[in-house]
Design an enzyme around this catalytic site. Sequence first.
Site, PDB file in Angstrom:
ATOM      1  N   SER A 313       0.750  -1.381  -0.063  1.00 21.08           N
ATOM      2  CA  SER A 313       0.116  -0.024  -0.041  1.00 21.08           C
ATOM      3  C   SER A 313       0.820   1.039   0.173  1.00 21.08           C
ATOM      4  O   SER A 313       0.621   2.145  -0.535  1.00 21.08           O
ATOM      5  CB  SER A 313      -1.048  -0.128   1.396  1.00 21.08           C
ATOM      6  OG  SER A 313      -1.494   1.280   1.577  1.00 21.08           O
ATOM      7  N   TRP A 316       2.469   1.604  -3.452  1.00 22.55           N
ATOM      8  CA  TRP A 316       1.474   2.160  -4.402  1.00 22.55           C
ATOM      9  C   TRP A 316       1.425   3.614  -4.305  1.00 22.55           C
ATOM     10  O   TRP A 316       1.087   4.203  -5.447  1.00 22.55           O
ATOM     11  CB  TRP A 316       0.061   1.534  -3.815  1.00 22.55           C
ATOM     12  CG  TRP A 316      -1.085   2.150  -4.933  1.00 22.55           C
ATOM     13  CD1 TRP A 316      -1.676   1.477  -5.889  1.00 22.55           C
ATOM     14  CD2 TRP A 316      -1.956   3.404  -4.828  1.00 22.55           C
ATOM     15  NE1 TRP A 316      -2.655   2.049  -6.382  1.00 22.55           N
ATOM     16  CE2 TRP A 316      -2.785   3.295  -5.755  1.00 22.55           C
ATOM     17  CE3 TRP A 316      -1.887   4.251  -3.826  1.00 22.55           C
ATOM     18  CZ2 TRP A 316      -3.810   4.315  -5.772  1.00 22.55           C
ATOM     19  CZ3 TRP A 316      -2.873   5.321  -3.684  1.00 22.55           C
ATOM     20  CH2 TRP A 316      -3.574   5.375  -4.662  1.00 22.55           C
ATOM     21  N   HIS A 317       1.633   4.254  -3.044  1.00 25.41           N
ATOM     22  CA  HIS A 317       1.691   5.649  -3.271  1.00 25.41           C
ATOM     23  C   HIS A 317       2.841   6.443  -4.163  1.00 25.41           C
ATOM     24  O   HIS A 317       2.771   7.548  -4.589  1.00 25.41           O
ATOM     25  CB  HIS A 317       1.733   6.068  -1.797  1.00 25.41           C
ATOM     26  CG  HIS A 317       0.230   6.160  -1.232  1.00 25.41           C
ATOM     27  ND1 HIS A 317      -0.327   4.719  -0.697  1.00 25.41           N
ATOM     28  CD2 HIS A 317      -0.800   6.869  -0.887  1.00 25.41           C
ATOM     29  CE1 HIS A 317      -1.547   4.871  -0.236  1.00 25.41           C
ATOM     30  NE2 HIS A 317      -1.758   6.284  -0.420  1.00 25.41           N
ATOM     31  N   GLY A 318       3.920   5.854  -3.997  1.00 28.05           N
ATOM     32  CA  GLY A 318       5.049   6.305  -4.734  1.00 28.05           C
ATOM     33  C   GLY A 318       6.253   5.361  -4.805  1.00 28.05           C
ATOM     34  O   GLY A 318       6.325   4.679  -3.774  1.00 28.05           O
ATOM     35  N   PHE A 470      -0.264  10.504  -7.600  1.00 28.68           N
ATOM     36  CA  PHE A 470      -0.201   9.165  -7.362  1.00 28.68           C
ATOM     37  C   PHE A 470      -0.745   8.244  -8.660  1.00 28.68           C
ATOM     38  O   PHE A 470      -1.121   7.194  -8.497  1.00 28.68           O
ATOM     39  CB  PHE A 470      -0.646   8.550  -6.090  1.00 28.68           C
ATOM     40  CG  PHE A 470      -0.022   9.329  -4.941  1.00 28.68           C
ATOM     41  CD1 PHE A 470       1.196   9.773  -4.897  1.00 28.68           C
ATOM     42  CD2 PHE A 470      -0.855   9.820  -3.818  1.00 28.68           C
ATOM     43  CE1 PHE A 470       1.811  10.332  -3.799  1.00 28.68           C
ATOM     44  CE2 PHE A 470      -0.257  10.693  -2.829  1.00 28.68           C
ATOM     45  CZ  PHE A 470       1.444  10.835  -2.857  1.00 28.68           C
TER      46      PHE A 470
END
Lengths: 470, 348
Positions: A313, A316-318, A470
Amino acid sequence: MVFHSAAYLVFFLIVFTACRLLPLGPQNWFLLGASLVFYGWVHPVWAGLLLFTSMVDFSAARGMARHPQHKRRLLILSAVSNLGVLCTFKYFDFFSTAVADALGAAGWSVNPLLLGLALPAGISFYTFQSLSYVVDVYRGDIPARRSLRDYLLFTSFFPQLVAGPIERAGHLLSQIERPRLFDVRIARSAVLLILWGFVKKLVIADNAAPVANRIFALESPSFPVLWAGVFAFGVQIYADFSGYTDIARGSARLLGFDICRNFNHPWLADSPANFWQRWHISLSRWFRDYVYIPLGGNRHRHLRNLALTFLLSGFWHGAAWNFILWGAWHGLLLIAWQAWSRGPARLGPERLPRMFRIVLVFVLVHIGWLFFREHSLPHLWRHLTTSPLAASATDWHLGLFCAAQVALFALPLALHIALDRWLVTRAATTARTFTGWRWSLAMTVLAALLWCLLLLYRNPTTSDFIYFAF
Amino acid sequence: MILQSVSRPAREWLQFLLLLLVPLVCTLLLPRDPEDGSAVGGVAFEQEKYDDAAEKRPDVVFLGNSMLNTRADRKLLARLLAPNRIAFVTAGGSRSLVWYFMLKNFAADFKPPPKLAVIFYRDFDFNVPDEATGGKRGREARAFMRPGDEALMAEIQGAEYNDVESWLEALEPEAYARSRREKLLGIALSLATVGRVSKLDIQAAHEVAFDFDKLRPGVMDAGGLANDALDLDRKIFTDDPQENLLSRFHSVAAAHGIRLCFFRVKRRPDAAGLAPSSPELTRYTADLKAWLEERGHVLVDETDDPRLTLALYHDGDHLAKFAMSDWTRIFAERIGAVMPVPPAPAAE
């Protein structure tokens, strides 16, 4: 195209009018075209990328329906294409640099191969949405759709395309396939939601942003100033992201669609798990359904599954270490909180007053925001090792000044919590129940207040929504 | 009609219309800014800055942005360039549109006008007149405008300035929103004065904590990045008035007997002391220089000066505070030749 632009206002009025005039089939074609214009407004090539991944997924799902014996291969094809596109645009340079650094540390100096590609807005959102459809078809939860047009509209639907919520086919696609209705009661709530979204973005987030930006531009802020900056960023990201979601939901509502709720007063979370039931709900559910449960969920290697899910997770953001650390921090919080809950009942978190737990979770989540906001690892380490004892009295006053600025702008968020809770005690949905002139007058006054707030306290130095990155 | 309406009583439609109309009507009832003839778009003219510069009756004015602010030690420069009287008109983050307004509404308006105007710029700044003209920068630009300048501003902004701010601003000027936000900051300041500390102490601490030298290198100078990211079309020299303001600069200067000196600052160099360069930039600079010289103006370029090393820079293209006096001496030596009166040798 961004929501807080005059171009969007004109665009939306055209779309709304067209949707009122066109029958379902042409209406969906029109919405699809409008969505592609919305997405390709600045970089038309991005719309091509979106169409490519969507068509691969649509074909894979159709293939599963026709050739069930190849389901697994088609799922892998879809996953590879989605994650391949995501990795190329978002993660390639990160991995390339990491490998070059590792080789450098081992004594082999190499220059990393960098693609330097611009990250298409919303790529993480629409690839996850599209992938979820293929997985749902693979599992047999939903049938593979026959209409390419409807499917493309599902992946490109403009209100939620760039920053979510990440919708499921079972929810949004089924709405695309059936006639929509315009309900003036729903429209009233939609207008309020849009206004509230704009207040969150232009008044709260954009006024908190300068405080956070200035503090995070300092080489070594004192302890109180640093944490005032973290608080400012916490307010900014909540108001910014939830503001976007509100405008998206309001816009969709006016077109007859119901988009899922993405936030549910995360500041009221009384445990880390509860926080993830209130913050970016659509992403939390995605990871729960497509990563955590397939890994074994609560049944098998529970802690490992939790840790892995939150690491992913964060990633996923960066493509940066600070996001991975942020994910790891949240994974750690969940694991630690569960361990605490499973300990002796008299010492468990439930024994604490709820308000205390809410404050504790608020503080822990904000420690996480420090990881999220600080991209430089040496600075992050310096921040984490900054001692409160080293701060002077003036530093504390300065920190208080910075935090008070943000708190004053964030007041409407607190009032919203109170108002929402009060309304919830009276009805499940205000739009359906609160009719009659008395309620209408109250809503009109509220809309006028929001509008005035927007005019009088907006920060003219606005910026893109944070989650566009994102 | 597929997006059909759910049948509702007429009063509910009326209520919905009310919800849409009342906020808009409220806008008309909000208090407005007092009429101010010198205000453009609700932003008052920088009269104080004008008066400060005009009262010096300068022979030379220096115009620019943070490139000038972070380089020149003003007092030292005044001594080094004596007997020429000098004045500064600067605005952080400003670009060629504001420099044009500085020339037209400040320097050319002084009685008498200066003999020389030195404009600090970076690489392709004059080729992107629309840079820093939207949002906050656009409002800051208005502080240098006189009534009647709006048309040029609108022409330069073109399609760039079509965001929500333009129509929100038409409803409620930004200056008013700013004053209300400043009141909130005043309340925050009061809240922070628990104990014996005064507001002034906190404000002073604020100034110190956020001092330029406390910032991380590379976080403030977005202008340099914008300059580097230009597309190829904007790297070709032209004096077409539809494309940039160069011909307007010349017209104003010629009408008031002002000689222009475009001073190209050295961008942040690499470890070897070399500033970023490209064939397009070399060609553009040569063309600009020739264009200026044809009209009796001058371009002075410090880019190749090996004395300006990386060690002198703070963040981006800004110099470090400690380097200002050294840089000012180098600059005075370089610019001395174009001064209206040769500087006195023992001025320092």
